[in-house]
Design an enzyme around this catalytic site. Structure first.
Site, PDB file in Angstrom:
ATOM      1  N   CYS A 156       0.774  -1.110  -0.052  1.00  0.00           N
ATOM      2  CA  CYS A 156       0.107   0.012   0.055  1.00  0.00           C
ATOM      3  C   CYS A 156       0.742   1.378   0.081  1.00  0.00           C
ATOM      4  CB  CYS A 156      -0.890   0.203   1.107  1.00  0.00           C
ATOM      5  SG  CYS A 156      -0.341   0.013   2.976  1.00  0.00           S
ATOM      6  N   ASP A 163      -8.184   3.492   1.129  1.00  0.00           N
ATOM      7  CA  ASP A 163      -7.292   4.243   1.995  1.00  0.00           C
ATOM      8  C   ASP A 163      -8.024   4.470   3.448  1.00  0.00           C
ATOM      9  OD1 ASP A 163      -5.410   5.373   3.645  1.00  0.00           O
ATOM     10  OD2 ASP A 163      -4.494   6.795   1.758  1.00  0.00           O
ATOM     11  N   CYS A 204      -1.456   0.646   7.326  1.00  0.00           N
ATOM     12  CA  CYS A 204      -3.200   0.427   7.492  1.00  0.00           C
ATOM     13  C   CYS A 204      -3.251  -0.731   6.699  1.00  0.00           C
ATOM     14  CB  CYS A 204      -3.575   1.585   7.063  1.00  0.00           C
ATOM     15  SG  CYS A 204      -3.388   3.094   8.115  1.00  0.00           S
ATOM     16  N   ARG A 205      -3.346  -0.751   5.217  1.00  0.00           N
ATOM     17  CA  ARG A 205      -4.015  -1.678   4.793  1.00  0.00           C
ATOM     18  C   ARG A 205      -2.950  -2.866   4.515  1.00  0.00           C
ATOM     19  NH1 ARG A 205      -5.114   2.032  -0.593  1.00  0.00           N
ATOM     20  NH2 ARG A 205      -3.162   3.126   0.636  1.00  0.00           N
TER      21      ARG A 205
HETATM   22  P1  4NP Z   1      -1.760   2.795   4.031  1.00  0.00           P
HETATM   23  O1  4NP Z   1      -2.419   4.124   4.698  1.00  0.00           O
HETATM   24  O2  4NP Z   1      -1.195   3.158   2.836  1.00  0.00           O
HETATM   25  O3  4NP Z   1      -2.903   1.601   3.975  1.00  0.00           O
HETATM   26  O4  4NP Z   1      -0.675   2.419   5.003  1.00  0.00           O
HETATM   27  C1  4NP Z   1      -1.740   5.409   4.781  1.00  0.00           C
HETATM   28  C2  4NP Z   1      -0.990   5.613   5.834  1.00  0.00           C
HETATM   29  C3  4NP Z   1      -0.339   6.854   6.104  1.00  0.00           C
HETATM   30  C4  4NP Z   1      -0.566   7.871   5.191  1.00  0.00           C
HETATM   31  C5  4NP Z   1      -1.537   7.625   3.924  1.00  0.00           C
HETATM   32  C6  4NP Z   1      -2.047   6.402   3.838  1.00  0.00           C
HETATM   33  N1  4NP Z   1       0.005   9.200   5.315  1.00  0.00           N
HETATM   34  O5  4NP Z   1      -0.384  10.036   4.576  1.00  0.00           O
HETATM   35  O6  4NP Z   1       1.024   9.205   6.261  1.00  0.00           O
END
Ligand code: 4NP
Length: 154
Positions: free
Chosen positions: A7, A123, A12-13
Site C-alpha cells: 500500500c 485508504d 494500514c492496509r
Molecule cells: P496505508 O495508509 O497506505 O494503507 O498504510 C496510509 C498511511 C499513511 C498515510 C497515508 C495512507 N500518510 O499520509 O501518512
C-alpha cells in the site's frame, strides 16, 4: 510461494492484508510453503508499527499486528517475491514505475486479480473507524480466494 502486499504507508492496509492472510495460511497448515510480507511505496513509516486504529480494528478480530514494522517496497522485491499485490491503482502505478524488466514477480491489483469488486481497497487513514472495518472485510474475503488459488498451484 512468496506473497508481498503493498500500500502507500505500510501502516494500514498492507499490514492488515499480511496479518489476515497469515492466519488463513496458518489455519490451512501451509505456513512452511507460503511466506508473506508487506511494504509501502512511500518511505514515510519505515520501522514504524501499524497505525493504532489498524491494530485496534484487527485485534477485535483476533489478528495481532503489533510485531510488524514498516518498510519501503524495492526493486529487489520483484526478484524475491512470486506475487506482489497492490491495494489501489496508485500503489500499482508506483510499483510499475520501479518494476525491473527481469522481474520474477507477478504484479497485480489485489481485489480484481481474484475476481472481487470494487477495484481498490480504500485508504482508511483520513477516515473514521468504519474504514478500518471495511478494509478488514475486503481483505478477509480476498484472502480466502488467494489461498484457494495458491493451494491449487502448490
Ligand atoms: P496505508 O495508509 O497506505 O494503507 O498504510 C496510509 C498511511 C499513511 C498515510 C497515508 C495512507 N500518510 O499520509 O501518512
Amino acid at each position: 510461494m512468496k506473497v508481498l502486499f503493498v500500500c502507500l504507508g505500510n501502516i494500514c492496509r498492507s499490514p492488515t492484508a499480511e496479518g489476515v492472510f497469515r492466519r488463513y495460511v496458518e489455519q490451512a497448515g501451509l505456513s512452511d510453503k507460503i511466506s508473506i510480507d508487506s511494504a509501502g511505496t512511500s518511505d514515510w513509516h519505515i520501522d514504524k508499527t501499524p497505525d493504532p486504529r489498524t491494530q485496534a480494528a484487527a485485534a477485535k478480530r483476533g489478528y495481532d499486528l503489533s510485531t510488524l514494522r514498516g518498510r519501503q517496497a524495492s526493486v529487489e522485491d520483484f526478484t524475491e517475491f512470486d506475487l506482489i499485490l497492490a491495494m489501489d491503482k496508485s500503489n500499482l502505478s508506483n510499483l510499475q514505475a520501479i518494476q525491473p524488466v527481469d522481474a520474477k514477480a507477478e504484479l497485480a491489483l489485489y481485489l480484481p486479480r481474484f475476481g472481487i469488486s470494487p477495484d481498490e481497497v480504500p485508504d482508511p487513514y483520513y477516515g473514521g473507524e468504519d474504514g478500518f472495518e471495511l478494509v478488514l472485510d475486503m481483505l478477509e474475503q480476498a484472502s480466502q480466494v488467494l489461498l484457494d488459488e495458491i493451494k491449487a498451484r502448490l
